[in-house]
Write a protein that holds these residues in place. Sequence first.
Motif, PDB file in Angstrom:
ATOM      1  N   ILE A 138       0.833  -1.201   0.000  1.00  0.00           N
ATOM      2  CA  ILE A 138       0.000   0.000   0.000  1.00  0.00           C
ATOM      3  C   ILE A 138       0.871   1.255   0.000  1.00  0.00           C
ATOM      4  O   ILE A 138       1.908   1.318   0.666  1.00  0.00           O
ATOM      5  CB  ILE A 138      -0.962   0.003   1.211  1.00  0.00           C
ATOM      6  N   ASN A 139       0.448   2.243  -0.762  1.00  0.00           N
ATOM      7  CA  ASN A 139       1.175   3.499  -0.872  1.00  0.00           C
ATOM      8  C   ASN A 139       1.136   4.263   0.451  1.00  0.00           C
ATOM      9  O   ASN A 139       0.128   4.255   1.155  1.00  0.00           O
ATOM     10  CB  ASN A 139       0.549   4.352  -1.989  1.00  0.00           C
ATOM     11  N   GLY A 140       2.246   4.922   0.785  1.00  0.00           N
ATOM     12  CA  GLY A 140       2.281   5.713   2.008  1.00  0.00           C
ATOM     13  C   GLY A 140       2.119   4.864   3.245  1.00  0.00           C
ATOM     14  O   GLY A 140       1.372   5.209   4.164  1.00  0.00           O
ATOM     15  N   ILE A 141       2.823   3.744   3.296  1.00  0.00           N
ATOM     16  CA  ILE A 141       2.609   2.731   4.331  1.00  0.00           C
ATOM     17  C   ILE A 141       2.894   3.242   5.739  1.00  0.00           C
ATOM     18  O   ILE A 141       2.411   2.687   6.726  1.00  0.00           O
ATOM     19  CB  ILE A 141       3.471   1.483   4.008  1.00  0.00           C
ATOM     20  N   LYS A 142       3.647   4.330   5.864  1.00  0.00           N
ATOM     21  CA  LYS A 142       3.965   4.861   7.199  1.00  0.00           C
ATOM     22  C   LYS A 142       2.804   5.644   7.799  1.00  0.00           C
ATOM     23  O   LYS A 142       2.832   5.993   8.980  1.00  0.00           O
ATOM     24  CB  LYS A 142       5.210   5.741   7.145  1.00  0.00           C
ATOM     25  N   TYR A 143       1.766   5.912   6.983  1.00  0.00           N
ATOM     26  CA  TYR A 143       0.617   6.685   7.440  1.00  0.00           C
ATOM     27  C   TYR A 143      -0.562   5.770   7.778  1.00  0.00           C
ATOM     28  O   TYR A 143      -0.624   4.632   7.308  1.00  0.00           O
ATOM     29  CB  TYR A 143       0.177   7.663   6.350  1.00  0.00           C
ATOM     30  N   GLU A 165     -14.297  10.804   4.577  1.00  0.00           N
ATOM     31  CA  GLU A 165     -13.805  11.243   5.883  1.00  0.00           C
ATOM     32  C   GLU A 165     -12.307  10.976   6.012  1.00  0.00           C
ATOM     33  O   GLU A 165     -11.564  11.781   6.588  1.00  0.00           O
ATOM     34  CB  GLU A 165     -14.570  10.535   7.009  1.00  0.00           C
ATOM     35  N   TYR A 166     -11.865   9.847   5.477  1.00  0.00           N
ATOM     36  CA  TYR A 166     -10.434   9.526   5.472  1.00  0.00           C
ATOM     37  C   TYR A 166      -9.654  10.619   4.725  1.00  0.00           C
ATOM     38  O   TYR A 166      -8.603  11.077   5.182  1.00  0.00           O
ATOM     39  CB  TYR A 166     -10.221   8.163   4.810  1.00  0.00           C
ATOM     40  N   ILE A 167     -10.159  11.024   3.568  1.00  0.00           N
ATOM     41  CA  ILE A 167      -9.493  12.072   2.786  1.00  0.00           C
ATOM     42  C   ILE A 167      -9.524  13.405   3.550  1.00  0.00           C
ATOM     43  O   ILE A 167      -8.527  14.123   3.625  1.00  0.00           O
ATOM     44  CB  ILE A 167     -10.170  12.225   1.408  1.00  0.00           C
ATOM     45  N   LYS A 168     -10.672  13.704   4.130  1.00  0.00           N
ATOM     46  CA  LYS A 168     -10.861  14.974   4.832  1.00  0.00           C
ATOM     47  C   LYS A 168      -9.955  15.099   6.058  1.00  0.00           C
ATOM     48  O   LYS A 168      -9.403  16.172   6.329  1.00  0.00           O
ATOM     49  CB  LYS A 168     -12.328  15.105   5.256  1.00  0.00           C
ATOM     50  N   ASN A 169      -9.764  14.004   6.777  1.00  0.00           N
ATOM     51  CA  ASN A 169      -9.001  14.046   8.027  1.00  0.00           C
ATOM     52  C   ASN A 169      -7.515  14.267   7.811  1.00  0.00           C
ATOM     53  O   ASN A 169      -6.797  14.706   8.707  1.00  0.00           O
ATOM     54  CB  ASN A 169      -9.210  12.749   8.815  1.00  0.00           C
ATOM     55  N   GLY A 170      -7.010  13.954   6.623  1.00  0.00           N
ATOM     56  CA  GLY A 170      -5.599  14.157   6.340  1.00  0.00           C
ATOM     57  C   GLY A 170      -4.712  13.207   7.131  1.00  0.00           C
ATOM     58  O   GLY A 170      -5.149  12.143   7.565  1.00  0.00           O
ATOM     59  N   ASN A 171      -3.446  13.574   7.315  1.00  0.00           N
ATOM     60  CA  ASN A 171      -2.460  12.719   7.979  1.00  0.00           C
ATOM     61  C   ASN A 171      -2.454  11.326   7.375  1.00  0.00           C
ATOM     62  O   ASN A 171      -2.398  10.318   8.077  1.00  0.00           O
ATOM     63  CB  ASN A 171      -2.720  12.624   9.490  1.00  0.00           C
TER      64      ASN A 171
END
Length: 275
Positions: free
Chosen positions: A101-106, A239-245
Amino acid sequence: MNIFITGATGQLGNYAIDYLKEFAPEANLFGLARTKPAAEKLEKRGVSARIADFSDKDSLVKAFDGMDRLLFISIPQANLQANVVAAAKEVGIKFIAYTSINGIKYPKMGLESNHRQTELLISESGIKHTFLRNSWYLAMAKGPIDAAIKTGKYYYLSDGKVSFATRQEYAEAAARAVSTADFGEIVELGRNAFTEIDLAHALEKATGKNFEIKQVDAKTYSEHLAPYSDAGFEVYMQEYIKNGNNGESEVNQRDFEKVIGHPLAPLSKAIETIL
């Protein structure tokens, strides 16, 4: 060269098989099937089927016998994926291309934990590998797209950024990676991050229609989507997109284009594949 594909009967696996026939015509293709009917479908496509199950390591050892490379298409259960890695090591597979998965540290709605565990197991196995860190499937946006086409309204919740690409695009990268074993340990695969407004305008270009593009509240969004998709999931994704991080705004397509050897198609063209 013998290449084995897990998930060979799924959508991503089927596209990968098509690309492998193009990129590595000299390779012998093998695929995992869980049932005899599924195995028969693979055989008709010119893929040698071996019946096995992720929950049964011994069956995987038998299935992987004689294989040189493994295209490991992931599932959500880390404990079952551990069986795949153990079996690959036992039979002496020389290379694994694993769909991570992309951005696995997040935080990735919990999916990052499974992929972190499996990546670690592959690294510890000593098998040469490439982690194909895929972003989301564009098909996940089909509900809002269908609702827009039917109603003339493209509603959205979040003004954040996200990255989607098509199954075909991920399959092409996977096929090139496993057939060449030449892209290093990690490739981050995703389209340049974009907003919901960007997606709406790309849909207008793909369909030749104009939409009312509007940010709304969760209740309005859910009611709008309900006749056309799983609105609960769509709200959760927004909501996932909106929350960021979540690393989404950092995604770019440099690695993707390096692996496939050509530019990604514009977003409007990608949308056409799911209409």
